[in-house]
Design an enzyme around this catalytic site. Structure first.
Site, PDB file in Angstrom:
ATOM      1  N   GLN A  87      30.336  40.225 139.845  1.00 55.79           N
ATOM      2  CA  GLN A  87      30.929  40.918 138.686  1.00 55.79           C
ATOM      3  C   GLN A  87      31.894  42.001 139.164  1.00 55.79           C
ATOM      4  O   GLN A  87      33.016  42.125 138.663  1.00 55.79           O
ATOM      5  CB  GLN A  87      29.810  41.541 137.846  1.00 55.79           C
ATOM      6  CG  GLN A  87      30.276  42.534 136.812  1.00 55.79           C
ATOM      7  CD  GLN A  87      29.146  42.963 135.901  1.00 55.79           C
ATOM      8  OE1 GLN A  87      28.742  42.225 135.023  1.00 55.79           O
ATOM      9  NE2 GLN A  87      28.621  44.164 136.109  1.00 55.79           N
ATOM     10  N   SER A 133      17.270  45.416 134.232  1.00 54.94           N
ATOM     11  CA  SER A 133      16.683  45.465 132.888  1.00 54.94           C
ATOM     12  C   SER A 133      15.827  44.226 132.667  1.00 54.94           C
ATOM     13  O   SER A 133      14.833  44.260 131.949  1.00 54.94           O
ATOM     14  CB  SER A 133      17.780  45.537 131.829  1.00 54.94           C
ATOM     15  OG  SER A 133      18.672  46.593 132.123  1.00 54.94           O
ATOM     16  N   GLN A 173      29.279  36.996 126.906  1.00 60.57           N
ATOM     17  CA  GLN A 173      28.975  36.700 128.312  1.00 60.57           C
ATOM     18  C   GLN A 173      27.635  35.974 128.467  1.00 60.57           C
ATOM     19  O   GLN A 173      27.195  35.713 129.579  1.00 60.57           O
ATOM     20  CB  GLN A 173      29.024  37.973 129.159  1.00 60.57           C
ATOM     21  CG  GLN A 173      27.868  38.939 128.969  1.00 60.57           C
ATOM     22  CD  GLN A 173      28.072  40.216 129.759  1.00 60.57           C
ATOM     23  OE1 GLN A 173      28.987  40.982 129.502  1.00 60.57           O
ATOM     24  NE2 GLN A 173      27.204  40.456 130.742  1.00 60.57           N
ATOM     25  N   HIS A 230      21.198  52.353 136.810  1.00 57.55           N
ATOM     26  CA  HIS A 230      22.226  52.867 135.908  1.00 57.55           C
ATOM     27  C   HIS A 230      22.404  54.380 136.119  1.00 57.55           C
ATOM     28  O   HIS A 230      23.525  54.884 136.137  1.00 57.55           O
ATOM     29  CB  HIS A 230      21.820  52.631 134.451  1.00 57.55           C
ATOM     30  CG  HIS A 230      21.641  51.199 134.066  1.00 57.55           C
ATOM     31  ND1 HIS A 230      20.418  50.663 133.730  1.00 57.55           N
ATOM     32  CD2 HIS A 230      22.526  50.176 133.943  1.00 57.55           C
ATOM     33  CE1 HIS A 230      20.559  49.387 133.408  1.00 57.55           C
ATOM     34  NE2 HIS A 230      21.828  49.063 133.535  1.00 57.55           N
ATOM     35  N   PHE A 279      19.022  49.575 128.135  1.00 59.44           N
ATOM     36  CA  PHE A 279      17.693  49.504 128.748  1.00 59.44           C
ATOM     37  C   PHE A 279      17.798  50.104 130.158  1.00 59.44           C
ATOM     38  O   PHE A 279      17.509  49.466 131.166  1.00 59.44           O
ATOM     39  CB  PHE A 279      17.160  48.068 128.781  1.00 59.44           C
ATOM     40  CG  PHE A 279      15.661  48.020 128.671  1.00 59.44           C
ATOM     41  CD1 PHE A 279      15.029  48.385 127.494  1.00 59.44           C
ATOM     42  CD2 PHE A 279      14.873  47.632 129.761  1.00 59.44           C
ATOM     43  CE1 PHE A 279      13.634  48.368 127.393  1.00 59.44           C
ATOM     44  CE2 PHE A 279      13.486  47.618 129.670  1.00 59.44           C
ATOM     45  CZ  PHE A 279      12.869  47.979 128.477  1.00 59.44           C
ATOM     46  N   MET A 338      16.273  46.907 141.049  1.00 61.64           N
ATOM     47  CA  MET A 338      16.056  47.283 139.641  1.00 61.64           C
ATOM     48  C   MET A 338      16.958  46.464 138.742  1.00 61.64           C
ATOM     49  O   MET A 338      18.108  46.201 139.072  1.00 61.64           O
ATOM     50  CB  MET A 338      16.344  48.764 139.439  1.00 61.64           C
ATOM     51  CG  MET A 338      15.291  49.630 140.049  1.00 61.64           C
ATOM     52  SD  MET A 338      15.477  51.335 139.524  1.00 61.64           S
ATOM     53  CE  MET A 338      14.170  52.058 140.513  1.00 61.64           C
TER      54      MET A 338
HETATM   55  P1  AMP Z   1      23.787  45.999 133.118  1.00 63.11           P
HETATM   56  O1  AMP Z   1      23.268  46.968 132.107  1.00 63.11           O
HETATM   57  O2  AMP Z   1      22.736  45.137 133.728  1.00 63.11           O
HETATM   58  O3  AMP Z   1      24.985  45.237 132.606  1.00 63.11           O
HETATM   59  O4  AMP Z   1      24.335  46.871 134.319  1.00 63.11           O
HETATM   60  C1  AMP Z   1      25.270  47.904 134.109  1.00 63.11           C
HETATM   61  C2  AMP Z   1      25.761  48.398 135.451  1.00 63.11           C
HETATM   62  O5  AMP Z   1      24.668  48.886 136.213  1.00 63.11           O
HETATM   63  C3  AMP Z   1      26.416  47.285 136.285  1.00 63.11           C
HETATM   64  O6  AMP Z   1      27.546  47.812 136.967  1.00 63.11           O
HETATM   65  C4  AMP Z   1      25.314  46.918 137.242  1.00 63.11           C
HETATM   66  O7  AMP Z   1      25.784  46.377 138.465  1.00 63.11           O
HETATM   67  C5  AMP Z   1      24.660  48.267 137.474  1.00 63.11           C
HETATM   68  N1  AMP Z   1      23.285  48.080 137.981  1.00 63.11           N
HETATM   69  C6  AMP Z   1      22.309  47.316 137.422  1.00 63.11           C
HETATM   70  N2  AMP Z   1      21.205  47.333 138.210  1.00 63.11           N
HETATM   71  C7  AMP Z   1      21.500  48.107 139.271  1.00 63.11           C
HETATM   72  C8  AMP Z   1      20.782  48.500 140.438  1.00 63.11           C
HETATM   73  N3  AMP Z   1      19.526  48.100 140.677  1.00 63.11           N
HETATM   74  N4  AMP Z   1      21.399  49.309 141.323  1.00 63.11           N
HETATM   75  C9  AMP Z   1      22.670  49.727 141.112  1.00 63.11           C
HETATM   76  N5  AMP Z   1      23.408  49.390 140.038  1.00 63.11           N
HETATM   77  C10 AMP Z   1      22.836  48.594 139.124  1.00 63.11           C
END
Ligand code: AMP
Length: 283
Positions: free
Chosen positions: A153, A186, A61, A37, A32, A184
């Site tokens: 994380q 998902s 998780q 990302h 998403f 931002m």
């Molecule tokens: P997720 O899909 O939520 O597991 O996130 C995947 C990667 O994208 C992780 O390393 C998150 O920290 C990074 N991420 C999610 N949201 C943001 C954001 N707003 N700004 C920068 N990195 C993000």
């Protein structure tokens, strides 16, 4: 752009660049995709010869009453973003292949996993560390990129790779925000129109803490009180935690300094959102 589901196929694809001395950059996600990302993917594109994106909503998780089943998914949209960011390989494993019957190994990064999100989501970071270790063994990246948005994380993964001598460089990237400053995520897709407005209390609180710090406030007790008060003005918000901690160890502090982490988690209706900042750090 190749889309790969099988683990052995992905491992076979990772071996050729390694032999030829080409660098693999890797961005693990739960899909998403949004501009946060995309910022990781664009940086990954610059840092490696082969760019791998993984999309995997990692069941281990998620807690029992969390949003595993409702987590938003849109593979077509994700593939379009991946293509636009120059991804070479999208790795989309199945939960059945990642965690077959008989699976019983886990990675625990002890102390740093316990406070903040680890306290409200017991076992969450064991699930994260375990899946990231597995993904590193499958994708064999030279460099892996993570967002500061999930600050704890990133700290857990840095600790794990150092402790286990994993041959991968970990890069942390700045939080990407919407025009109105909401970080931002998902999970923002869960918010109703009213909740989307209420959710602005997180970034407002971060901003307020930064202002107080810039004006000379160093008492963590005062900073916590003021930051919480800022969130409490929003009726729909329920604070999970607001904490100021050492940015590397995540230990508690009484006096804030340049480099102190402010991390917060707030429920807006049923949606749990997080935000953070490192005080004194330029945005
Ligand atoms: P997720 O899909 O939520 O597991 O996130 C995947 C990667 O994208 C992780 O390393 C998150 O920290 C990074 N991420 C999610 N949201 C943001 C954001 N707003 N700004 C920068 N990195 C993000």
């Amino acid at each position: 752009m190749k889309i790969i589901n099988s683990i052995v196929h992905m491992q076979a694809l990772a071996i050729a660049p390694e032999r030829e001395g080409r660098r693999i950059s890797f961005v693990p996600t739960m899909g998403f995709l949004h501009d946060g990302h995309a910022s990781l993917l664009r940086e990954g594109r610059k840092r490696g010869d082969v760019l791998v994106l993984s999309i995997f909503v990692n069941p281990i998780q998620f807690g029992k009453n969390e949003d595993l089943d409702s987590y938003p998914r849109n593979m077509d949209h994700d593939c379009r973003i991946a293509e636009a960011c120059g991804v070479d390989i999208v790795f989309i494993p199945t939960a059945a292949e990642m965690y077959p019957n008989g699976f019983q190994t886990g990675v625990t990064v002890r102390d740093i996993s316990l406070p903040l999100c680890g306290a409200s989501r017991p076992g969450h970071f064991d699930g994260v560390a375990t899946v990231v270790a597995k993904l590193f063994n499958i994708v064999r990246p030279d460099v892996a990129l993570f967002g500061n948005k999930d600050y704890q994380q990133l700290a857990v993964i840095r600790r794990m790779t150092a402790d286990l001598n994993m041959p991968v460089e970990i890069v942390g990237m700045p939080i990407v925000r919407e025009a109105d400053d909401l970080a931002m995520s998902s999970r923002n897709a869960y918010l109703s129109q009213d909740e989307r407005l209420s959710a602005l209390c997180l970034s407002r609180a971060v901003k307020r803490a930064r202002e107080l710090f810039a004006a000379g406030e160093r008492s963590v007790a005062v900073l916590v009180r003021e930051t919480r008060a800022c969130i409490e003005q929003e009726a729909a918000a329920a604070i999970d935690y607001v904490e100021f901690r050492d940015d590397a160890t995540l230990h508690e502090l009484e006096v804030a300094d340049s480099g102190t982490l402010l991390a917060l988690a707030v429920k807006i209706g049923k949606t749990r959102l997080i935000d953070n900042t490192v005080l004194g750090e330029e945005l």
